[in-house]
Design a protein around this motif. Structure first.
Motif: not given
Length: 66
Positions: A55-62
């Motif tokens: 899941a972390a591979l497809h996670s990011y911060i805005l």
């Protein structure tokens, strides 16, 4: 990737004052985690990478809009 149901009622991902962690794995539900500081968002993302690398591979911060 968001699900078909989520696409029918799109949600604005960023927030005016909060930092947002977006978790968007392919063919699964998208999830958002909001926090007041960048440091807390980074800690959450590091924890996600440690516990759920897929899941972390497809996670990011805005960052906040303001």
């Amino acid at each position: 990737m968001s699900t078909w149901h989520q696409d029918q009622r799109p949600v604005q991902l960023f927030h005016k004052t909060d930092w947002t962690v977006v978790i968007d794995p392919p063919n699964q539900m998208m999830a958002l985690y909001r926090t007041s500081t960048k440091q807390l968002a980074e800690v959450y993302l590091r924890g996600l990478k440690a516990n759920n690398p897929g899941a972390a591979l497809h996670s990011y911060i805005l960052k906040p809009e303001a």
